[in-house]
Design a protein around this motif. Structure first.
Motif, PDB file in Angstrom:
ATOM      1  N   MET A   1       0.807  -1.232   0.000  1.00 46.64           N
ATOM      2  CA  MET A   1       0.000   0.000   0.000  1.00 46.64           C
ATOM      3  C   MET A   1       0.835   1.275   0.000  1.00 46.64           C
ATOM      4  N   GLY A   2       2.148   1.192   0.337  1.00 49.90           N
ATOM      5  CA  GLY A   2       2.938   2.406   0.425  1.00 49.90           C
ATOM      6  C   GLY A   2       2.627   3.179   1.688  1.00 49.90           C
ATOM      7  N   ASP A   3       3.085   4.430   1.734  1.00 54.06           N
ATOM      8  CA  ASP A   3       2.792   5.275   2.893  1.00 54.06           C
ATOM      9  C   ASP A   3       1.303   5.609   2.899  1.00 54.06           C
ATOM     10  N   PRO A   4       0.584   5.311   3.988  1.00 54.15           N
ATOM     11  CA  PRO A   4      -0.863   5.537   4.007  1.00 54.15           C
ATOM     12  C   PRO A   4      -1.250   7.004   3.949  1.00 54.15           C
ATOM     13  N   SER A   5      -0.296   7.913   4.180  1.00 55.52           N
ATOM     14  CA  SER A   5      -0.593   9.345   4.111  1.00 55.52           C
ATOM     15  C   SER A   5      -0.359   9.923   2.721  1.00 55.52           C
ATOM     16  N   GLY A   6       0.156   9.097   1.798  1.00 56.86           N
ATOM     17  CA  GLY A   6       0.422   9.546   0.442  1.00 56.86           C
ATOM     18  C   GLY A   6      -0.623   9.050  -0.540  1.00 56.86           C
ATOM     19  N   ILE A   7      -0.260   9.040  -1.814  1.00 54.85           N
ATOM     20  CA  ILE A   7      -1.228   8.681  -2.852  1.00 54.85           C
ATOM     21  C   ILE A   7      -1.274   7.183  -3.130  1.00 54.85           C
ATOM     22  N   GLY A   8      -0.417   6.399  -2.479  1.00 57.24           N
ATOM     23  CA  GLY A   8      -0.371   4.966  -2.753  1.00 57.24           C
ATOM     24  C   GLY A   8      -1.719   4.266  -2.666  1.00 57.24           C
ATOM     25  N   PRO A   9      -2.425   4.363  -1.536  1.00 54.00           N
ATOM     26  CA  PRO A   9      -3.726   3.687  -1.441  1.00 54.00           C
ATOM     27  C   PRO A   9      -4.716   4.134  -2.519  1.00 54.00           C
ATOM     28  N   GLU A  10      -4.692   5.422  -2.855  1.00 54.92           N
ATOM     29  CA  GLU A  10      -5.619   5.932  -3.876  1.00 54.92           C
ATOM     30  C   GLU A  10      -5.333   5.354  -5.250  1.00 54.92           C
ATOM     31  N   ILE A  11      -4.048   5.327  -5.648  1.00 50.52           N
ATOM     32  CA  ILE A  11      -3.752   4.815  -6.990  1.00 50.52           C
ATOM     33  C   ILE A  11      -3.952   3.307  -7.062  1.00 50.52           C
ATOM     34  N   ILE A  12      -3.779   2.615  -5.943  1.00 47.85           N
ATOM     35  CA  ILE A  12      -4.077   1.174  -5.920  1.00 47.85           C
ATOM     36  C   ILE A  12      -5.562   0.954  -6.145  1.00 47.85           C
ATOM     37  N   ALA A  13      -6.391   1.717  -5.426  1.00 49.54           N
ATOM     38  CA  ALA A  13      -7.837   1.592  -5.576  1.00 49.54           C
ATOM     39  C   ALA A  13      -8.260   1.922  -7.007  1.00 49.54           C
ATOM     40  N   LYS A  14      -7.671   2.964  -7.581  1.00 51.48           N
ATOM     41  CA  LYS A  14      -8.019   3.344  -8.947  1.00 51.48           C
ATOM     42  C   LYS A  14      -7.587   2.275  -9.944  1.00 51.48           C
ATOM     43  N   MET A  15      -6.421   1.661  -9.723  1.00 49.69           N
ATOM     44  CA  MET A  15      -5.979   0.596 -10.624  1.00 49.69           C
ATOM     45  C   MET A  15      -6.965  -0.560 -10.595  1.00 49.69           C
ATOM     46  N   TYR A  16      -7.451  -0.895  -9.407  1.00 49.47           N
ATOM     47  CA  TYR A  16      -8.432  -1.979  -9.300  1.00 49.47           C
ATOM     48  C   TYR A  16      -9.698  -1.640 -10.084  1.00 49.47           C
ATOM     49  N   LEU A  17     -10.159  -0.409  -9.980  1.00 52.93           N
ATOM     50  CA  LEU A  17     -11.397  -0.011 -10.646  1.00 52.93           C
ATOM     51  C   LEU A  17     -11.231   0.106 -12.152  1.00 52.93           C
ATOM     52  N   ARG A  18     -10.061   0.548 -12.597  1.00 56.79           N
ATOM     53  CA  ARG A  18      -9.871   0.828 -14.029  1.00 56.79           C
ATOM     54  C   ARG A  18      -9.583  -0.420 -14.842  1.00 56.79           C
TER      55      ARG A  18
ATOM     56  N   LEU B   1      -6.785   6.534  11.088  1.00 58.74           N
ATOM     57  CA  LEU B   1      -6.006   6.831   9.893  1.00 58.74           C
ATOM     58  C   LEU B   1      -4.892   7.814  10.211  1.00 58.74           C
ATOM     59  N   PRO B   2      -3.699   7.582   9.697  1.00 61.05           N
ATOM     60  CA  PRO B   2      -2.640   8.585   9.845  1.00 61.05           C
ATOM     61  C   PRO B   2      -3.051   9.873   9.140  1.00 61.05           C
ATOM     62  N   PRO B   3      -2.526  11.018   9.556  1.00 60.41           N
ATOM     63  CA  PRO B   3      -2.905  12.288   8.914  1.00 60.41           C
ATOM     64  C   PRO B   3      -2.486  12.309   7.451  1.00 60.41           C
ATOM     65  N   VAL B   4      -3.391  12.764   6.591  1.00 58.73           N
ATOM     66  CA  VAL B   4      -3.114  12.818   5.157  1.00 58.73           C
ATOM     67  C   VAL B   4      -2.048  13.879   4.881  1.00 58.73           C
ATOM     68  N   SER B   5      -1.143  13.551   3.981  1.00 62.98           N
ATOM     69  CA  SER B   5      -0.120  14.485   3.499  1.00 62.98           C
ATOM     70  C   SER B   5       0.859  14.928   4.578  1.00 62.98           C
TER      71      SER B   5
ATOM     72  N   THR C   1       5.467   9.793  -2.981  1.00 60.00           N
ATOM     73  CA  THR C   1       4.189   9.770  -2.259  1.00 60.00           C
ATOM     74  C   THR C   1       3.278  10.926  -2.620  1.00 60.00           C
ATOM     75  N   ALA C   2       3.819  11.976  -3.234  1.00 66.03           N
ATOM     76  CA  ALA C   2       3.024  13.123  -3.704  1.00 66.03           C
ATOM     77  C   ALA C   2       2.111  13.676  -2.607  1.00 66.03           C
ATOM     78  N   PHE C   3       2.701  14.016  -1.468  1.00 66.29           N
ATOM     79  CA  PHE C   3       1.917  14.575  -0.365  1.00 66.29           C
ATOM     80  C   PHE C   3       1.144  15.831  -0.782  1.00 66.29           C
ATOM     81  N   ASP C   4       1.636  16.541  -1.809  1.00 66.34           N
ATOM     82  CA  ASP C   4       0.975  17.778  -2.217  1.00 66.34           C
ATOM     83  C   ASP C   4      -0.414  17.544  -2.803  1.00 66.34           C
TER      84      ASP C   4
ATOM     85  N   VAL D   1      -7.003  13.321  -7.203  1.00 67.72           N
ATOM     86  CA  VAL D   1      -6.546  13.583  -8.568  1.00 67.72           C
ATOM     87  C   VAL D   1      -5.323  12.753  -8.960  1.00 67.72           C
ATOM     88  N   ALA D   2      -4.847  11.885  -8.088  1.00 62.82           N
ATOM     89  CA  ALA D   2      -3.645  11.101  -8.388  1.00 62.82           C
ATOM     90  C   ALA D   2      -3.879  10.178  -9.579  1.00 62.82           C
TER      91      ALA D   2
END
Length: 337
Positions: A12-29, A85-89, A300-303, A309-310
């Motif tokens: 999953m990568g760092d839970p405060s970064g974009i890793g979980p989001e891009i994993i979820a998007k890959m599953y959906l796409r 959840l850890p704090p985002v970004s 991780t693209a904390f920004d 939008v990741a």
């Protein structure tokens, strides 16, 4: 079940970064490519999916024996069980530890042949340090725990492939570390990595360390006393290695088709040309391991974490490289006399 038949594991990568989001998007796409599991935290992945308004349920599992591959089910092998959840970004010790635990769990699965390879979402070096884990990146974690005497980082896209002699260290340290043995390891692994990508007889270009590859010793003599002897020794082993070539032109020559892979002397020498071609299709491959490991070519693209939008394109490319490479597992390890 062999590693060739086994599912891939995506950390999953760092839970405060974009890793979980891009994993979820890959599953959906990519509904046609869902024979894989996430190694990480169920709470984190539930949160990532909820932000996408997805009709997908997270299935927490304690072992691969519990895996259920069906549409709408994302299997998460629980390497951690966070209560909040850890704090985002934000850099946090909790996030660094959770990311590290996921990597170790995936490595154990890969070393046991339970998964066909690992695709790693980005981690944050400061978060690892905050958790008391002094690793500068995935490569060093894999070197310590992956069961290989020598590893190297290969960055690749459809135009350029490069293997690094040294990775995450200062430039002065890279010069010290780039000795004859390090040159030989990188050349051998570059040759093996290119073969794993289907190139039967790779043309391996070795970049020089100094401007104009030292200009005959005018700008430094590492090319004369270290790099060229390593190239000659590699050629004696049957590797089609050449150089040392000036670092400012060797990648242009590779892109034009003169070389199949470039051995770069230090981190930025190799990564700048690859990343200049775009992050969407760049992949990081760890060579030398007894299993496949790839990752997207970004951090991780904390920004932008938490904004939705990741772009998962680089993760998808890394996933496809892992599928391609796991069919060539024997070729991923360099033969080191």
């Amino acid at each position: 079940m062999t590693a060739h038949d086994a599912p891939l594991a995506v950390t999953m990568g760092d839970p405060s970064g974009i890793g979980p989001e891009i994993i979820a998007k890959m599953y959906l796409r990519r509904p046609d490519k869902r024979h894989w599991i996430v190694v990480g935290d169920a709470l984190v992945m539930n949160h990532a999916l909820s932000g996408l308004d997805a009709d997908v349920r997270v299935r927490p599992i304690a072992s691969l024996d519990e895996t259920l591959f069906e549409d709408g089910t994302l299997n998460v092998l629980c390497s951690s069980q966070l209560r909040t959840l850890p704090p985002v970004s934000q850099v946090s010790a909790i996030g660094g530890r959770a990311a590290f635990d996921a990597i170790l769990a995936a490595i154990r699965l890969a070393r046991d042949g339970r998964v066909g390879g690992i695709v790693t979402a980005p981690i944050h070096k400061e978060a690892l340090a905050a958790a008391g884990l002094h690793y500068p990146g995935h490569t060093e974690i894999l070197a310590d725990h992956g069961g290989a005497p020598k590893v190297a980082m290969m960055l690749a896209n459809e135009d350029i492939r490069t293997v690094l002699v040294t990775v995450h260290c200062s430039l002065s340290e890279a010069i010290r570390k780039g000795d004859f043995a390090a040159q030989m390891d990188a050349i051998r692994l570059a040759n093996a990595g290119a073969q794993a990508l289907g190139i039967a007889h790779p043309r391996v270009a070795v970049a020089g360390l100094n401007p104009h590859a030292g200009e005959g010793g005018l700008f430094g003599d590492e090319e004369i006393h270290i790099i060229r002897p390593a190239i000659e020794a590699a050629r004696a082993e049957g590797i089609d290695a050449s150089g040392p070539w000036p670092g400012d032109t060797v990648f242009m020559q590779a892109r034009k088709g003169r070389f199949d892979i470039v051995v770069a002397q230090y981190h930025d020498q190799g990564l700048i040309p690859v990343k200049y071609m775009g992050l969407d299709h760049g992949v990081n491959v760890t060579l030398g391991l007894p299993f496949v490991r790839t990752s997207p070519d970004h951090g991780t693209a904390f920004d932008i974490a938490g904004t939705g939008v990741a772009d998962p394109s680089s993760l998808e490319t890394a996933f496809d490289y892992a599928l391609r490479l796991k069919a060539s597992l024997p070729n991923l390890k360099a033969d080191t006399p």
